[in-house]
Design an enzyme around this catalytic site. Sequence first.
Site, PDB file in Angstrom:
ATOM      1  CB  VAL A  12      -0.979  -0.003   1.202  1.00 19.15           C
ATOM      2  CG1 VAL A  12      -1.800   1.281   1.226  1.00 19.15           C
ATOM      3  CG2 VAL A  12      -1.903  -1.209   1.127  1.00 19.15           C
ATOM      4  CD  GLU A 127     -13.248   6.454   3.802  1.00 15.07           C
ATOM      5  OE1 GLU A 127     -13.755   7.521   4.128  1.00 15.07           O
ATOM      6  OE2 GLU A 127     -13.831   5.363   3.911  1.00 15.07           O
ATOM      7  N   GLY A 132     -11.102  -0.995   1.921  1.00 15.14           N
ATOM      8  CA  GLY A 132     -10.080  -0.596   0.935  1.00 15.14           C
ATOM      9  C   GLY A 132     -10.427   0.709   0.245  1.00 15.14           C
ATOM     10  CB  ILE A 134     -15.597   1.029  -0.344  1.00 16.32           C
ATOM     11  CG1 ILE A 134     -15.570  -0.152  -1.307  1.00 16.32           C
ATOM     12  CG2 ILE A 134     -17.009   1.547  -0.129  1.00 16.32           C
ATOM     13  CD1 ILE A 134     -16.378  -1.357  -0.822  1.00 16.32           C
ATOM     14  CG  ASP A 199     -10.150  -8.561   7.441  1.00 14.26           C
ATOM     15  OD1 ASP A 199      -9.172  -7.814   7.610  1.00 14.26           O
ATOM     16  OD2 ASP A 199     -10.974  -8.408   6.530  1.00 14.26           O
ATOM     17  CE  LYS A 203     -11.232  -5.096   6.349  1.00 14.45           C
ATOM     18  NZ  LYS A 203     -11.174  -6.101   5.285  1.00 14.45           N
TER      19      LYS A 203
END
Length: 431
Positions: A12, A127, A132, A134, A199, A203
């Site tokens: 990233v 964000e 990811g 979105i 995971d 979120k």
Amino acid sequence: MIKVALLGCGTVGSGVIKLLADNKHVIARRAGHEVQVTKIMESDPEKVRALGLDDGIIAASIDEILNDDDCQIVIELIGGIEPAKTYIIEAMKKGKNVVTANKDLIASHGKELFEAAEENSVDFNFEASVGGGIPIIFPLKLSLAGNRIQEVIGILNGTTNYILTKMSGEKEPYEKVLQEAQQLGYAESDPTSDVEGYDAARKIAILASIAFNSRVSFEDVYVEGITRITPLDIKYGQELGFVIKLLAITKEEEDKIQVRVHPAFIPRTHPLAVVGGVYNAVFVRGDAVQDLMFYGRGAGQMPTASAVVGDIMEIVRDIEKNNTGRISCTCYLNKEIAAISKLKAKYYVRLLAKDRPGVLAGIAGVFGNHEVSLATVLQKDSNQGYAQLVLITDLVEESDLRSALKVLSEMDIVGAVENVIRLEGVSGHES
Ligand code: HSE
């Protein structure tokens, strides 16, 4: 020019460098200043060299970044809890604004981080931590702030969505599809965090905190993964008009917050039903806006970099207007988390039962004695004296269903309670 330091130049981080370079002019026009990464903390210099940057940009230590008064933004892309947490808090104490994609950290230590941001009047943008590429954090905090949010339902994990989509299309068992996904690089060699739902739980904890203005941590989330889903359940569900998804769900009910991750059958007409493969989506219902859905790539180098760069640009605008720290912690309430045993939902239950007269009546009687009303009962494939029974309940309380299933599992007419899967999005009646 706004100077930025990058902690971690992995997939990233490299994407962020590329995007800032590729779209340099448009980013400068839109944000009002050029953005330049002037320092990178990275233990593997090859990763930095691969971007065409020379070794001079590599910081010798975190202190070199913390003590650089020209650096106004720190991008944390190291991941994990420590040393990321300490670096972020120390950067904030030095008046630096922070961008992170670190869901683990926010989902478990959000309070500490937001307090540090508030005390130091700095921006803290994250964000990329959910979904990811979105946009969902800023939309919930800003564009939808006038709504009372009623529910947020996400497909927030690409690995499991890929596996369930493949299992549904090709009727192959979980283990085989997982192996294929690993070979294709869609699943990690240790897939635990994805397939067990952790995971997605991190979120949804982050989204629940924002949606309901009350801190929800990873530890608060009820979690079930996808490892027990079989092609047989998927087939029976399909015959009844359902699609299987690993859903991350949060709702507010009677002043308590429901927050859960588990496989669920949704009607094939539900907007989330068409979200296939590695794609993610977030379905939001607000009292004014009503139904909304955000769809896109929940992982990957450039989609995630897109979210990080958007966050950086927001900070640049705030720096320009002397307005950092503008959006502080949104958790001004302290709501209770609802127990999963109190959930009212409809359920799919698959039982292996003796195939002989009177069995169905016996089973229905046990459900009836536990306040569990049945909507549909189907007898499916029969084999060696046992039949597959598929039951769909009406709206029932989870604790009642579990009590009934416990009694049934001890009866000699029942071979096994094979699976229990919650239904979601059915006629809008489930809580
Ligand atoms: N492992 C995640 C997924 C992506 O499969 O969607 C990173 O959060």
